[in-house]
Design an enzyme around this catalytic site. Structure first.
Site, short mmCIF file in Angstrom:
data_model
loop_
_atom_site.label_atom_id
_atom_site.label_comp_id
_atom_site.label_asym_id
_atom_site.label_seq_id
_atom_site.Cartn_x
_atom_site.Cartn_y
_atom_site.Cartn_z
N CYS A 1 32.67 39.04 48.97
CA CYS A 1 31.74 40.03 48.43
C CYS A 1 31.59 41.19 49.41
O CYS A 1 32.13 41.18 50.50
CB CYS A 1 30.39 39.38 48.16
SG CYS A 1 30.49 37.83 47.26
N ARG B 1 35.84 44.36 46.85
CA ARG B 1 35.58 43.03 47.41
C ARG B 1 34.83 42.13 46.43
O ARG B 1 34.65 40.94 46.69
CB ARG B 1 34.76 43.17 48.70
CG ARG B 1 35.48 43.88 49.81
CD ARG B 1 34.60 43.95 51.04
NE ARG B 1 34.38 42.63 51.60
CZ ARG B 1 35.02 42.15 52.66
NH1 ARG B 1 35.94 42.87 53.26
NH2 ARG B 1 34.75 40.95 53.13
N TRP C 1 31.32 38.68 44.25
CA TRP C 1 32.42 37.93 43.62
C TRP C 1 31.94 36.49 43.54
O TRP C 1 31.72 35.84 44.56
CB TRP C 1 33.69 38.05 44.46
CG TRP C 1 34.90 37.43 43.82
CD1 TRP C 1 35.77 38.03 42.95
CD2 TRP C 1 35.38 36.09 44.02
NE1 TRP C 1 36.75 37.14 42.59
CE2 TRP C 1 36.55 35.95 43.23
CE3 TRP C 1 34.95 35.00 44.77
CZ2 TRP C 1 37.28 34.77 43.18
CZ3 TRP C 1 35.68 33.82 44.72
CH2 TRP C 1 36.83 33.72 43.93
N ASN D 1 27.78 36.68 52.31
CA ASN D 1 29.17 36.40 51.97
C ASN D 1 29.53 35.05 52.56
O ASN D 1 29.12 34.73 53.68
CB ASN D 1 30.11 37.45 52.58
CG ASN D 1 29.97 38.80 51.93
OD1 ASN D 1 29.32 38.94 50.91
ND2 ASN D 1 30.57 39.81 52.54
N GLY D 2 30.33 34.27 51.86
CA GLY D 2 30.75 32.98 52.37
C GLY D 2 30.30 31.85 51.46
O GLY D 2 29.84 32.08 50.33
N GLU E 1 57.06 37.88 44.97
CA GLU E 1 56.04 38.92 45.07
C GLU E 1 55.94 39.73 43.79
O GLU E 1 54.85 40.08 43.34
CB GLU E 1 56.35 39.83 46.26
CG GLU E 1 55.45 41.06 46.40
CD GLU E 1 53.98 40.72 46.59
OE1 GLU E 1 53.16 41.64 46.43
OE2 GLU E 1 53.62 39.56 46.86
N LYS F 1 52.62 40.30 41.43
CA LYS F 1 52.07 41.62 41.08
C LYS F 1 51.84 41.72 39.57
O LYS F 1 50.82 42.22 39.12
CB LYS F 1 53.02 42.73 41.53
CG LYS F 1 52.96 43.04 42.98
CD LYS F 1 51.62 43.68 43.36
CE LYS F 1 51.28 43.40 44.80
NZ LYS F 1 50.88 42.02 45.09
N GLU G 1 48.83 39.63 38.57
CA GLU G 1 47.56 40.16 39.06
C GLU G 1 47.03 41.31 38.22
O GLU G 1 45.84 41.37 37.93
CB GLU G 1 47.72 40.63 40.52
CG GLU G 1 47.85 39.50 41.52
CD GLU G 1 48.09 40.03 42.93
OE1 GLU G 1 47.45 39.53 43.85
OE2 GLU G 1 48.93 40.94 43.09
N HIS H 1 68.99 23.74 36.86
CA HIS H 1 68.25 22.51 37.14
C HIS H 1 66.90 22.48 36.43
O HIS H 1 65.96 21.84 36.91
CB HIS H 1 68.07 22.35 38.65
CG HIS H 1 69.37 22.27 39.39
ND1 HIS H 1 70.17 21.15 39.36
CD2 HIS H 1 70.03 23.18 40.14
CE1 HIS H 1 71.27 21.38 40.08
NE2 HIS H 1 71.21 22.60 40.56
N LYS I 1 39.50 41.65 46.97
CA LYS I 1 40.49 42.10 47.94
C LYS I 1 40.61 41.19 49.16
O LYS I 1 41.70 40.76 49.53
CB LYS I 1 40.13 43.52 48.39
CG LYS I 1 41.12 44.15 49.37
CD LYS I 1 42.44 44.43 48.71
CE LYS I 1 43.34 45.28 49.56
NZ LYS I 1 44.67 45.42 48.93
#
Length: 604
Positions: free
Chosen positions: A2, A27, A74, A100-101, A481, A485, A488, A504, A599
């Site tokens: 956050c 954030r 968040w 935060n946490g 990657e 992207k 996301e 396979h 983020k």
């Protein structure tokens, strides 16, 4: 994950805090709130579910205060709602806390407090802290906060207001970043320097187990045990203008287009033409120590992990040292064997990623040598590491990483070249890699000129429900990657798989409705990659190739400039960043703030 911002001074507090929240919204953006100490006593608070703009609409025109704290959330404990938004007030409405946490023992503490008659108004773990501080019998706010944080287990970055102590804000850190901003007869606090650079570039970053008291005139720092600490402000290199959108519609678009300049920054001043190597003074690793390294282990999460995969391949190729990458979140829980001859490299854009930081701390406890590859000077991982490389990407505001990923891969190329030339890499190969590194900015700009073509391709893929990304060896981390992207920002399911593994299992998925993006560099595996395209085409699969030349079996090919084989992965991911961006744009996604993501991941 956050955002926290706080201020004490003579300015109008509400607009300042709201501006800070807007800069921190990457954030967390599911709810927000603000609390101030009222001039006539007591606390005033406004909270709102949703974005900062919803909070701003609810804040009264006259919302004055002598000190204030604010938060953009968040969600971890409790769904997004007005009640679960921070700040949280104590029952007597004298204490306000933003946090935060994650408090691991919140459930136990909550049960004890409820047994004592405390009524909780939210589902959050944070509200426990508010009541613990309010119920403390200590005579100072500092001691009240100190007593409370001693009772909790877990991670926190907190800022506290108390109606009985209107001249101060008390903050504390354990595992979640807290940064003080030093002004002229005013003080700031935030979880990220992005909220501070408009007002000051003089900052102090708290260490774990450290607290601070801010008044309008001064600040002091001390441990949770009460011992004074010495904290000298440092000057941050980023300016407020770095956080502007710069004429682009989104930060992601801006940051993709900043990559040529960003790569130039990470190279600047580091190339040593005389010895065909690079200067990396921050490594704190002399030549004799470098030659004693028998293995390199790279730890990161998400995009940083993918950059580490590319880095490991470059280190093996150029330095001929066994190297591999692993998610830090897995490494720290599997009781890995820590080898004294292994160099550990921790990768994090923010330098605060909790899983990476915890892995670093465990490695240091066991006597390992750890290097940090980070973008933020003075961040926790930078401070905890024995040495490292700053990637100099500049601020990255979009939640998904683009330019920082590219700069991190370039930083790994520098590390690989440095280790290689310390060992057995020839002068000729050193010159070859240096020439390739110098070509990167111009080649990135060439790729960006193909944006209109990629935008057209994105329209074709916007209706896909799933996509497959494939590559071999150097191409596989690029595929990983690129698939991340797309997930996301567009919310299209995507999976990356080694092209060599198609037979396979994954070939069972191939059909016209499942597009495949294939990474096809001109290297010694070119014909093998072309064989994979044949397999897909034979089953009526639709193929987009990212290659150095047009691929006959692909429906469409995005051609990228050729560099040295070892450096090609740095370039081949950039058109796929644009593909993800324009696919998300075609679908109307909130590109800079994807759902459920934030983020800087400072919690488990």
């Amino acid at each position: 994950m956050c955002g926290i911002v706080g201020y004490i001074g003579k300015r109008d507090i509400a607009p300042l805090l709201l501006e800070g929240l807007a800069r921190l919204e990457y954030r967390g953006y599911d709810s927000a709130g603000i609390a101030v100490t009222a001039p006539k006593g007591g606390l005033k608070m406004v909270k709102a579910k949703g974005r900062v703009r919803e909070l701003e609409a609810k804040v009264p025109a006259r919302f004055k205060g002598t000190a204030g704290i604010a938060h953009t959330r968040w969600a971890t404990h409790g769904a997004p709602s007005d009640e679960n938004a921070h700040p949280h007030l104590s029952a007597d409405e004298k204490v306000a806390v933003v946090h935060n946490g994650i408090i691991d023992n919140a459930s136990d503490l909550r049960r004890k407090l409820e047994a004592d008659g405390v009524e909780f108004l939210s589902e959050t773990d944070t509200e426990v802290l508010t009541h613990l501080i309010a119920r403390s019998q200590a005579t100072t706010l500092e001691d009240k906060v100190r007593q409370a944080v001693r009772l909790i287990e877990g991670t926190y970055g907190i800022a506290v207001l108390h109606a009985d102590f209107p001249d101060r804000i008390v903050v504390a850190r354990n595992g979640s970043p807290v940064v003080l901003g030093i002004g002229e007869k005013e003080m700031f606090v935030a979880s990220d320097i992005a909220a501070l650079v408009t007002h000051t570039r003089q900052v102090v970053t708290l260490d774990d187990g450290e607290m601070a008291t801010l008044t309008a005139e001064d600040f002091r720092t001390y441990t949770t045990e009460g011992t004074s600490t010495s904290a000298e402000p440092t000057t941050v290199e980023w300016e407020a203008a770095s956080y502007d959108m710069g004429g682009h519609d989104t930060y992601m678009h801006k940051e993709i287009h900043e990559q040529a300049d960003a790569v130039d920054r990470v190279l600047r001043g580091r190339i040593d033409d005389r010895f065909s190597t690079v200067h990396l003074g921050g490594l704190n690793l002399d030549a004799r120590e470098a030659r004693q390294i028998r293995r390199v282990k790279i730890l990161g999460c998400g995009t940083s992990y993918h950059a580490g995969m590319i880095g490991a391949q470059m280190i093996e190729e150029l330095a001929r040292i066994p190297a591999d990458a692993e998610p830090a979140s897995e490494f720290r829980y599997r009781n890995a064997v820590v080898d004294p001859d292994t160099l550990y490299v921790a990768v994090s854009q923010s330098g605060e990623t909790y899983d990476v930081l915890a892995a670093v701390q465990e490695l240091k406890r066991k006597g390992a040598r750890v290097l940090g590859v980070v973008n933020v000077v003075g961040s926790a991982i930078a401070r905890e590491s024995d040495g490292g490389i700053y990637v100099h990407a500049g601020p990255e505001v979009c939640v998904v990483s683009t330019k920082c990923f590219t700069n991190t891969t370039v930083a790994f190329a520098l590390l690989a070249l440095h280790l290689g030339r310390t060992r057995d890499l020839s002068v000729a190969d050193g010159k070859r890699i240096i020439a390739g590194l110098r070509r990167l900015p111009e080649q990135i700009n060439e790729i960006l000129k193909t944006e209109d073509e990629i935008k057209e391709l994105a329209q074709e893929f916007a209706d896909a429900r799933s996509m497959l990304f494939i590559g071999r060896v150097r191409g596989y981390p690029v595929a990983r990657e690129a698939s991340l992207k797309l997930k996301e920002v567009s919310y299209i399911h995507a999976e990356a798989y080694p092209a060599s593994e198609l037979k396979h299992g994954p070939l069972a998925l191939i059909e016209p409705a499942l597009p495949t993006v294939a990474i096809v560099p001109d290297d010694d595996l070119l014909e093998k990659n072309r064989a994979a395209l044949e397999e897909i085409k034979a089953r009526s699969g639709k193929i987009l190739a990212v290659a150095h030349q047009d691929q006959e079996k692909a429906d469409r090919t995005v051609v990228v400039p050729k560099n040295e084989d070892e450096l090609d992965p740095i370039l081949m991911g950039i058109p796929l960043q644009l593909l993800a961006y324009h696919t998300a744009l075609a679908l109307g996604r909130d590109i800079d703030k994807p759902r459920n993501l934030a983020k800087s991941v400072t919690v488990e």
